[in-house]
Design a protein around this motif. Structure first.
Motif, short mmCIF file in Angstrom:
data_model
loop_
_atom_site.label_atom_id
_atom_site.label_comp_id
_atom_site.label_asym_id
_atom_site.label_seq_id
_atom_site.Cartn_x
_atom_site.Cartn_y
_atom_site.Cartn_z
N LYS A 195 0.80 -1.22 0.00
CA LYS A 195 0.00 0.00 0.00
C LYS A 195 0.84 1.27 0.00
O LYS A 195 0.35 2.33 -0.36
CB LYS A 195 -0.92 0.02 1.22
CG LYS A 195 -2.01 -1.03 1.17
CD LYS A 195 -2.88 -0.94 2.41
CE LYS A 195 -3.94 -2.02 2.35
NZ LYS A 195 -4.86 -1.92 3.47
N ASP A 240 0.82 3.09 -3.35
CA ASP A 240 -0.46 3.46 -3.95
C ASP A 240 -0.51 4.97 -4.16
O ASP A 240 -0.90 5.73 -3.27
CB ASP A 240 -1.62 3.01 -3.05
CG ASP A 240 -2.97 3.35 -3.64
OD1 ASP A 240 -3.07 3.45 -4.87
OD2 ASP A 240 -3.93 3.54 -2.87
N ASP A 293 -1.46 7.78 -7.50
CA ASP A 293 -2.00 7.87 -8.86
C ASP A 293 -0.90 8.06 -9.89
O ASP A 293 -0.92 7.44 -10.95
CB ASP A 293 -3.01 9.01 -8.96
CG ASP A 293 -4.29 8.71 -8.18
OD1 ASP A 293 -4.63 7.51 -8.05
OD2 ASP A 293 -4.94 9.66 -7.73
N ARG A 341 0.93 4.69 -10.48
CA ARG A 341 0.11 3.79 -11.29
C ARG A 341 0.09 4.23 -12.75
O ARG A 341 0.15 3.42 -13.66
CB ARG A 341 -1.31 3.73 -10.74
CG ARG A 341 -1.44 3.00 -9.41
CD ARG A 341 -2.88 3.06 -8.92
NE ARG A 341 -3.05 2.44 -7.63
CZ ARG A 341 -3.33 1.16 -7.44
NH1 ARG A 341 -3.48 0.35 -8.46
NH2 ARG A 341 -3.48 0.67 -6.23
N PRO A 383 -2.54 -2.89 -3.64
CA PRO A 383 -3.79 -2.66 -2.93
C PRO A 383 -3.97 -1.16 -2.65
O PRO A 383 -3.00 -0.43 -2.50
CB PRO A 383 -3.66 -3.44 -1.63
CG PRO A 383 -2.32 -4.02 -1.61
CD PRO A 383 -1.61 -3.68 -2.87
N SER A 384 -5.21 -0.73 -2.58
CA SER A 384 -5.50 0.69 -2.33
C SER A 384 -5.28 1.02 -0.87
O SER A 384 -5.49 0.20 0.01
CB SER A 384 -6.94 1.00 -2.71
OG SER A 384 -7.15 0.76 -4.07
N ARG A 385 -4.88 2.27 -0.63
CA ARG A 385 -4.77 2.75 0.74
C ARG A 385 -6.17 2.85 1.34
O ARG A 385 -7.16 2.98 0.63
CB ARG A 385 -4.11 4.13 0.78
CG ARG A 385 -2.66 4.10 0.45
CD ARG A 385 -2.10 5.50 0.59
NE ARG A 385 -0.74 5.55 0.10
CZ ARG A 385 0.31 5.77 0.88
NH1 ARG A 385 0.15 5.99 2.15
NH2 ARG A 385 1.51 5.80 0.35
N ARG A 403 -8.37 6.01 0.38
CA ARG A 403 -8.76 6.25 -1.01
C ARG A 403 -10.28 6.22 -1.13
O ARG A 403 -10.92 5.30 -0.65
CB ARG A 403 -8.13 5.20 -1.92
CG ARG A 403 -8.24 5.52 -3.39
CD ARG A 403 -7.54 4.47 -4.22
NE ARG A 403 -6.15 4.75 -4.48
CZ ARG A 403 -5.71 5.57 -5.43
NH1 ARG A 403 -6.57 6.20 -6.19
NH2 ARG A 403 -4.44 5.75 -5.62
N PRO A 412 -11.75 2.66 -4.02
CA PRO A 412 -10.66 1.67 -4.04
C PRO A 412 -10.42 1.11 -5.44
O PRO A 412 -11.35 0.90 -6.21
CB PRO A 412 -11.16 0.57 -3.11
CG PRO A 412 -12.26 1.18 -2.32
CD PRO A 412 -12.84 2.27 -3.15
N ILE A 413 -9.16 0.89 -5.75
CA ILE A 413 -8.78 0.31 -7.04
C ILE A 413 -8.53 -1.19 -6.80
O ILE A 413 -7.74 -1.56 -5.93
CB ILE A 413 -7.52 0.99 -7.59
CG1 ILE A 413 -7.80 2.48 -7.81
CG2 ILE A 413 -7.06 0.33 -8.88
CD1 ILE A 413 -6.58 3.28 -8.16
N HIS A 415 -7.20 -5.03 -7.09
CA HIS A 415 -5.93 -5.67 -7.43
C HIS A 415 -6.15 -7.18 -7.44
O HIS A 415 -7.16 -7.67 -6.94
CB HIS A 415 -4.82 -5.27 -6.46
CG HIS A 415 -5.00 -5.84 -5.09
ND1 HIS A 415 -5.91 -5.36 -4.19
CD2 HIS A 415 -4.38 -6.89 -4.48
CE1 HIS A 415 -5.85 -6.07 -3.07
NE2 HIS A 415 -4.94 -7.01 -3.23
#
Length: 151
Positions: A80, A83, A85, A88, A101-103, A106, A109-110, A112
């Motif tokens: 994390k 994470d 932008d 990525r 994995p997203s923090r 966030r 969430p994005i 994974h």
């Protein structure tokens, strides 16, 4: 895979904080003097790139320094701490799939791949093996910067 770990310098390393021609990469953190080892390893846990920085440097700032020399894998597994932008987006520009994995903070969430993320233990095992060497783990000698090449 990409990750970072803290290295606690030996107590005699306080004299290394002085400004010299070759920076010693020791910084002050809440826990005292610290260095941070950023590393990229392959799918088998073998180190490819290593960067020694001050202990207060964030994970993704270390990744930004290694981004130019990063190999072109199909996917990059990270925790994390990576994470961001911009990170990525930089990976997507190089056609690298980010398995990060997203923090918790966030808003959206994005997702994974959790199956792929399970392989992240290999870089943790690599750090464990490196820290078995007292010279690296405690930065005991005054020439530790020659053991781990900085970028």
């Amino acid at each position: 895979m990409i990750d970072a770990t803290h290295l606690k310098p030996h107590r005699t390393a306080a004299s290394l904080l002085k400004k010299r021609d070759v920076p010693r990469r020791i910084g002050r953190t809440k826990g005292g003097l610290n260095s941070k080892l950023h590393a990229v390893c392959d799918g088998q846990g073998r180190p490819l790139i290593m960067l020694l920085s001050e202990g207060q440097m964030s994970d993704y700032r270390g990744a930004a320094l290694m981004l130019k020399v990063l190999p072109s894998p199909k996917a990059l597994i990270a925790d994390k701490g990576y994470d961001a932008d911009w990170f990525r987006e930089a990976l997507a520009n190089r056609d690298i799939t980010a398995c990060i994995p997203s923090r918790a903070n966030r808003k959206v969430p994005i997702p994974h791949d959790p199956v792929l993320y399970k392989h992240r233990h290999k870089i943790e095992n690599m750090f464990g093996k490196l820290k078995d060497w007292r010279r690296i783990h405690t930065r005991y000698d005054r020439c530790a910067h020659t053991l781990v090449a900085g970028i």
